[in-house]
Design a protein around this motif. Structure first.
Motif: not given
Length: 87
Positions: A62-70
């Motif tokens: 969940a922590h990794l998925l919260a990192i902005p992708q743009e």
């Protein structure tokens, strides 16, 4: 029942009362030199707190998925590169 506060010396002298209070659901606060030091809890209350902390804390994924992708969501600012001498 209200929280109970003990001076360390008194808690040593009345350890059975400290334990009984904790077992009856009342956290027992112990001070040392006039400052808060520790809290005595029942094993059941401690286990409940640990269980709640583990279920409410986000996992690593969940922590990794919260990192902005743009790429443009992170501002780099004006960074000046410098020469590095490896000798």
């Amino acid at each position: 029942m209200m929280n109970r506060q003990w001076r360390l010396q008194d808690a040593k002298t009345h350890l059975s009362q400290v334990v009984e209070g904790a077992l009856h659901g009342t956290p027992q606060h112990i001070t040392r030199r006039g400052k808060a030091a520790v809290v005595v809890l029942s094993e059941g209350e401690y286990a409940r707190l640990i269980r709640n902390a583990q279920t409410s804390a986000p996992g690593f994924v969940a922590h990794l998925l919260a990192i902005p992708q743009e790429a443009d969501t992170f501002e780099h600012g004006d960074v000046a590169l410098r020469d590095v001498d490896f000798e």
